[in-house]
Motif scaffolding. Structure first.
Motif, PDB file in Angstrom:
ATOM      1  N   ALA A   1       0.859  -1.191   0.000  1.00 62.78           N
ATOM      2  CA  ALA A   1       0.000   0.000   0.000  1.00 62.78           C
ATOM      3  C   ALA A   1       0.894   1.239   0.000  1.00 62.78           C
ATOM      4  N   TYR A   2       0.690   2.104  -0.994  1.00 59.71           N
ATOM      5  CA  TYR A   2       1.468   3.337  -1.144  1.00 59.71           C
ATOM      6  C   TYR A   2       0.529   4.414  -1.669  1.00 59.71           C
ATOM      7  N   GLY A   3       0.623   5.618  -1.106  1.00 61.70           N
ATOM      8  CA  GLY A   3      -0.165   6.736  -1.597  1.00 61.70           C
ATOM      9  C   GLY A   3       0.506   8.055  -1.264  1.00 61.70           C
ATOM     10  N   MET A   4       0.157   9.089  -2.018  1.00 60.44           N
ATOM     11  CA  MET A   4       0.720  10.423  -1.809  1.00 60.44           C
ATOM     12  C   MET A   4      -0.400  11.451  -1.942  1.00 60.44           C
ATOM     13  N   LEU A   5      -0.379  12.447  -1.047  1.00 55.16           N
ATOM     14  CA  LEU A   5      -1.377  13.520  -1.102  1.00 55.16           C
ATOM     15  C   LEU A   5      -0.765  14.823  -0.621  1.00 55.16           C
ATOM     16  N   LYS A   6      -1.417  15.914  -1.002  1.00 51.65           N
ATOM     17  CA  LYS A   6      -1.053  17.248  -0.498  1.00 51.65           C
ATOM     18  C   LYS A   6      -2.229  17.710   0.356  1.00 51.65           C
ATOM     19  N   ASP A   7      -1.951  17.981   1.637  1.00 49.56           N
ATOM     20  CA  ASP A   7      -3.046  18.360   2.525  1.00 49.56           C
ATOM     21  C   ASP A   7      -3.448  19.824   2.322  1.00 49.56           C
ATOM     22  N   ALA A   8      -4.462  20.230   3.037  1.00 48.26           N
ATOM     23  CA  ALA A   8      -5.001  21.582   2.892  1.00 48.26           C
ATOM     24  C   ALA A   8      -4.019  22.660   3.313  1.00 48.26           C
ATOM     25  N   PHE A   9      -2.911  22.271   3.968  1.00 50.59           N
ATOM     26  CA  PHE A   9      -1.909  23.224   4.430  1.00 50.59           C
ATOM     27  C   PHE A   9      -0.691  23.260   3.512  1.00 50.59           C
ATOM     28  N   GLY A  10      -0.758  22.512   2.390  1.00 53.14           N
ATOM     29  CA  GLY A  10       0.327  22.518   1.415  1.00 53.14           C
ATOM     30  C   GLY A  10       1.426  21.511   1.691  1.00 53.14           C
ATOM     31  N   VAL A  11       1.245  20.642   2.691  1.00 51.26           N
ATOM     32  CA  VAL A  11       2.254  19.644   3.037  1.00 51.26           C
ATOM     33  C   VAL A  11       1.983  18.369   2.242  1.00 51.26           C
ATOM     34  N   VAL A  12       3.024  17.820   1.614  1.00 50.99           N
ATOM     35  CA  VAL A  12       2.899  16.579   0.851  1.00 50.99           C
ATOM     36  C   VAL A  12       3.240  15.408   1.771  1.00 50.99           C
ATOM     37  N   TRP A  13       2.338  14.449   1.831  1.00 44.89           N
ATOM     38  CA  TRP A  13       2.477  13.261   2.674  1.00 44.89           C
ATOM     39  C   TRP A  13       2.603  12.029   1.790  1.00 44.89           C
ATOM     40  N   VAL A  14       3.502  11.133   2.170  1.00 46.16           N
ATOM     41  CA  VAL A  14       3.654   9.832   1.529  1.00 46.16           C
ATOM     42  C   VAL A  14       3.366   8.793   2.606  1.00 46.16           C
ATOM     43  N   LEU A  15       2.390   7.939   2.362  1.00 44.87           N
ATOM     44  CA  LEU A  15       2.067   6.872   3.306  1.00 44.87           C
ATOM     45  C   LEU A  15       2.314   5.544   2.619  1.00 44.87           C
ATOM     46  N   ASP A  16       2.950   4.627   3.347  1.00 47.28           N
ATOM     47  CA  ASP A  16       3.145   3.303   2.768  1.00 47.28           C
ATOM     48  C   ASP A  16       3.367   2.258   3.841  1.00 47.28           C
ATOM     49  N   VAL A  17       3.218   1.002   3.415  1.00 46.06           N
ATOM     50  CA  VAL A  17       3.524  -0.131   4.260  1.00 46.06           C
ATOM     51  C   VAL A  17       4.982  -0.467   3.989  1.00 46.06           C
ATOM     52  N   ALA A  18       5.783  -0.428   5.041  1.00 45.55           N
ATOM     53  CA  ALA A  18       7.212  -0.716   4.924  1.00 45.55           C
ATOM     54  C   ALA A  18       7.414  -2.234   4.877  1.00 45.55           C
ATOM     55  N   VAL A  19       8.158  -2.671   3.881  1.00 47.10           N
ATOM     56  CA  VAL A  19       8.495  -4.090   3.773  1.00 47.10           C
ATOM     57  C   VAL A  19      10.007  -4.222   3.650  1.00 47.10           C
ATOM     58  N   ALA A  20      10.506  -5.351   4.053  1.00 50.00           N
ATOM     59  CA  ALA A  20      11.939  -5.600   3.944  1.00 50.00           C
ATOM     60  C   ALA A  20      12.357  -5.619   2.479  1.00 50.00           C
ATOM     61  N   TYR A  21      13.480  -5.025   2.184  1.00 45.84           N
ATOM     62  CA  TYR A  21      13.998  -4.978   0.824  1.00 45.84           C
ATOM     63  C   TYR A  21      15.049  -6.072   0.646  1.00 45.84           C
ATOM     64  N   ASP A  22      14.856  -6.899  -0.340  1.00 48.70           N
ATOM     65  CA  ASP A  22      15.798  -7.981  -0.633  1.00 48.70           C
ATOM     66  C   ASP A  22      16.873  -7.437  -1.568  1.00 48.70           C
ATOM     67  N   GLN A  23      18.078  -7.285  -1.070  1.00 48.96           N
ATOM     68  CA  GLN A  23      19.170  -6.710  -1.860  1.00 48.96           C
ATOM     69  C   GLN A  23      19.839  -7.701  -2.797  1.00 48.96           C
TER      70      GLN A  23
END
Length: 141
Positions: free
Chosen positions: A118-140
């Motif tokens: 789950a990943y999403g991005m929005l700009k709130d009413a105050f002009g701040v950009v938020w990125v929300l996501d589910v953190a998963v382990a990265y396989d290098q």
């Protein structure tokens, strides 16, 4: 020794409203000290603006904010920063997303991505950009 990184957001007269909104989304403790509270009134019309503000949620969320005085040059910019909120729970991210979207402009819908369930991005009413996501382990490998 512990180090905590906390976004400190700058506003021009609406820090209190932003802090109250973030408090409604994340819960926890809200502190909002005005220029008057801190005996630092430079311009009488700005006495009730925020000199020091923060929201500290029980889930680890933290943000600070204040109102940049009108005597100081300020330009928020279009994408000066993104505030990233990560969790290991899609349910928690979905719940926070639902609250943050109120009055916001969606940049990327909350949905599965190449790197997160789950990943999403929005700009709130105050002009701040938020990125929300589910953190998963990265396989290098």
């Amino acid at each position: 020794m512990t180090v905590i990184t906390t976004p400190h957001l700058n506003f021009r007269g609406n820090a209190r409203a932003a802090l109250e909104f973030y408090h409604s989304v994340f819960g926890g403790q809200l502190i909002a000290l005005t220029n008057e509270d801190t005996y630092s009134v430079e311009i009488p019309e700005e006495a009730q603006q925020i000199k020091f503000g923060q929201v500290v949620g029980e889930n680890g969320f933290q943000v600070m904010a204040y109102d940049v005085p009108s005597s100081v040059e300020y330009d928020q910019g279009e994408k000066s920063l993104f505030v990233s909120v990560r969790s290991d729970s899609a349910e928690e991210i979905t719940e926070l997303w639902g609250k943050l979207t109120q009055g916001s402009t969606i940049i990327a819908d909350l949905a599965p991505s190449q790197f997160s369930p789950a990943y999403g991005m929005l700009k709130d009413a105050f002009g701040v950009v938020w990125v929300l996501d589910v953190a998963v382990a990265y396989d290098q490998s």
